[in-house]
Scaffold this active site. Structure first.
Site, mmCIF file in Angstrom:
data_model
loop_
_atom_site.group_PDB
_atom_site.id
_atom_site.type_symbol
_atom_site.label_atom_id
_atom_site.label_comp_id
_atom_site.label_asym_id
_atom_site.label_seq_id
_atom_site.Cartn_x
_atom_site.Cartn_y
_atom_site.Cartn_z
ATOM 1 N N HIS A 126 49.180 -35.172 65.172
ATOM 2 C CA HIS A 126 49.734 -33.949 64.571
ATOM 3 C C HIS A 126 50.502 -33.232 65.683
ATOM 4 O O HIS A 126 50.164 -33.365 66.856
ATOM 5 C CB HIS A 126 48.539 -33.104 64.104
ATOM 6 C CG HIS A 126 48.879 -31.859 63.358
ATOM 7 N ND1 HIS A 126 49.269 -30.703 63.981
ATOM 8 C CD2 HIS A 126 48.851 -31.573 62.030
ATOM 9 C CE1 HIS A 126 49.470 -29.764 63.070
ATOM 10 N NE2 HIS A 126 49.221 -30.263 61.876
ATOM 11 N N ASP A 203 41.168 -34.852 68.561
ATOM 12 C CA ASP A 203 41.531 -33.863 67.556
ATOM 13 C C ASP A 203 40.749 -34.198 66.290
ATOM 14 O O ASP A 203 41.076 -35.137 65.569
ATOM 15 C CB ASP A 203 43.046 -33.929 67.319
ATOM 16 C CG ASP A 203 43.493 -33.037 66.170
ATOM 17 O OD1 ASP A 203 42.636 -32.412 65.523
ATOM 18 O OD2 ASP A 203 44.715 -32.971 65.932
ATOM 19 N N GLN A 206 40.762 -33.249 60.992
ATOM 20 C CA GLN A 206 40.596 -33.899 59.677
ATOM 21 C C GLN A 206 39.343 -34.765 59.625
ATOM 22 O O GLN A 206 39.064 -35.384 58.603
ATOM 23 C CB GLN A 206 41.820 -34.774 59.363
ATOM 24 C CG GLN A 206 43.125 -34.018 59.286
ATOM 25 C CD GLN A 206 43.223 -33.124 58.058
ATOM 26 O OE1 GLN A 206 42.421 -33.218 57.127
ATOM 27 N NE2 GLN A 206 44.197 -32.246 58.056
ATOM 28 N N LYS A 229 39.547 -26.068 57.619
ATOM 29 C CA LYS A 229 39.559 -27.419 57.029
ATOM 30 C C LYS A 229 38.135 -27.833 56.650
ATOM 31 O O LYS A 229 37.919 -28.881 56.058
ATOM 32 C CB LYS A 229 40.102 -28.450 58.028
ATOM 33 C CG LYS A 229 41.375 -28.050 58.714
ATOM 34 C CD LYS A 229 42.563 -28.768 58.160
ATOM 35 C CE LYS A 229 43.748 -28.533 59.072
ATOM 36 N NZ LYS A 229 45.005 -28.525 58.342
ATOM 37 N N CYS A 367 53.564 -31.875 59.599
ATOM 38 C CA CYS A 367 53.481 -31.579 61.045
ATOM 39 C C CYS A 367 53.229 -32.861 61.831
ATOM 40 O O CYS A 367 52.440 -32.864 62.787
ATOM 41 C CB CYS A 367 52.403 -30.542 61.347
ATOM 42 S SG CYS A 367 52.708 -28.975 60.564
#
Ligand code: PMP
Length: 409
Positions: A126, A203, A206, A229, A367
């Site tokens: 991202h 990261d 998600q 999220k 993104c």
């Protein structure tokens, strides 16, 4: 019908947006990868703080302030539990994943990177895990390198040993791709990076909504995510960092709430995590995120994953029956994110027609422009599934796509 361990119809009652008509009809929310919906318990927890508990934290001897601090720190402990971090002192509150990555780039990165050092990022990052490193690389003269991916949307790791060199200081990798749903083999990447002395930032924006995460098992050095999220509010997120790294890192924002002493000659700072939390933090948001974590734990991450997987299989099979539809990202065991393109139709048109049907999806580059370039598409339509989605949402998506086909031929 899908086989699921969750009582989805009961769960849906916990989400005001799902049980309140939207434009006079039911809403089909297939956009959790953009932002997860908050359950009523978390919304109410936030309101209770604002109504009856509101003050500031870490200051004052008032009972009100002490109680607010206790709730705030209890929420940090919940994040610790969520990630299985060894200590709550390893959890730094941030505004979200983006801010957490910028914190690492600016604090750890500026301290450790010099001209000619290398930063290795995966091809499916991202922008949040690209741009902060580009800014840093420009500043210090470091070099960005990329782990490639294949046509299936999986990282090509055969040459990882060669991609990670003696000059690699940091490897940045997304745990679950927001475009492709790919679940990356983070543990193996961490092992390869550590063998060359590089640190790894994962990261997890998600990943946390879909899988149980264990930072000790992954052995990653940094792990970031955003509360919104994870069925929490916006404006709150967290950075996990190994304690030895956080302890050695300088503050990146200065101000109140993070100092031990201030004189005109200079200041000394509190230990981590407080030294990274200058100013008044998003208190209500942190406490509400704690309530969201409790809610998700109550459902069970395994049950959530099983439900989403069943729905993903059903949605994938049905989508592939739509003429001219291609799904990008087909890893076996991927997370419940489906990006697709439909021959001859721009994703924005698909998104608008679906919106008329009260089906919320995301259309755009997500993104992740390098991912779009990899697949040579300007944009995709993305449907993302969550534990509160039921088969009717998939039916509505398919109805909408057949309308798109009728309109565009
Ligand atoms: N990383 C990934 C994989 C994401 O999906 C997102 C949000 N789309 C981010 C980072 C950034 O999250 P935030 O905007 O909440 O900081």
């Amino acid at each position: 019908m899908i086989h699921t361990p969750l009582d989805v119809e009961r769960i849906r009652q916990d989400f005001p947006l799902l049980v309140t008509p939207f434009k006079g009809r039911p809403l089909h929310y297939l956009d959790s990868a953009v932002s997860g919906l908050m359950p009523k318990v978390a919304i109410e927890r936030m309101a209770r703080y604002q109504a009856l508990e509101h003050t500031n934290v870490h200051r004052g001897v008032s009972t009100l302030s002490q109680e607010a601090t206790d709730h705030f720190e209890a929420a940090r402990e919940k994040v610790r539990g969520l990630l299985n971090a060894p200590s709550a002192k390893s959890i730094v509150w941030t505004r979200g994943a983006t801010e957490a990555i910028n914190l690492v780039a600016q604090s750890w990165g500026r301290t450790h990177l010099k001209t000619g050092d290398e930063i290795l990022l995966s091809a499916m990052e991202h922008h949040a895990n690209i741009v902060p490193w580009q800014l840093l690389a420009q500043e210090v003269g470091a070099i960005l390198k990329v782990i490639p991916m294949d046509a299936n949307g999986e990282l090509i790791l055969d040459h990882l040993d060669r991609l990670i060199t003696e000059r690699t200081r940091l490897v940045g990798v997304v745990h679950v791709s927001n475009v492709l749903g790919t679940v990356n083999p983070v543990k193996a990447i961490v092992q390869a990076a550590h063998a060359k002395g590089a640190v790894v930032l994962v990261d997890g924006a998600q990943a946390v909504p879909h899988l149980a995460v264990d930072v000790q098992d992954l052995d990653c050095d940094f792990y970031v995510f955003s509360g919104h999220k994870l069925s929490g509010p916006t404006g709150i997120g967290a950075l996990y960092g190994k304690k030895s790294l956080l302890d050695a890192m300088p503050p990146w924002h200065g101000g109140g709430n993070m100092i031990l002493s201030v004189t005109w000659e200079g200041s000394t700072f509190m230990p981590a995590p407080q030294k990274f939390e200058a100013g008044t933090p998003p208190i209500a948001q942190a406490i509400a995120l704690g309530a969201s974590i409790d809610y998700l734990k109550g459902l069970g991450f395994e049950a959530i994953a099983a439900h989403e997987h069943a729905l993903l299989e059903c949605a994938t099979a049905r989508l592939l029956e739509v003429p001219g539809l291609k799904i990008l990202g087909n890893q076996e065991g991927k997370a419940a994110v489906i990006s697709f393109v439909l021959e001859g139709v721009h994703p924005h048109d698909i998104g608008s027609i679906l919106d008329h049907e009260n089906v919320v999806v995301r259309a755009g580059h997500h993104c992740a422009q390098p991912v779009m370039r990899h697949f040579q598409v300007p944009a995709t339509t993305r449907a993302s599934l969550a534990y509160f989605n039921h088969a009717e949402d998939v039916d509505a998506l398919l109805r909408g796509l057949h309308k798109v086909r009728e309109i565009f031929g």
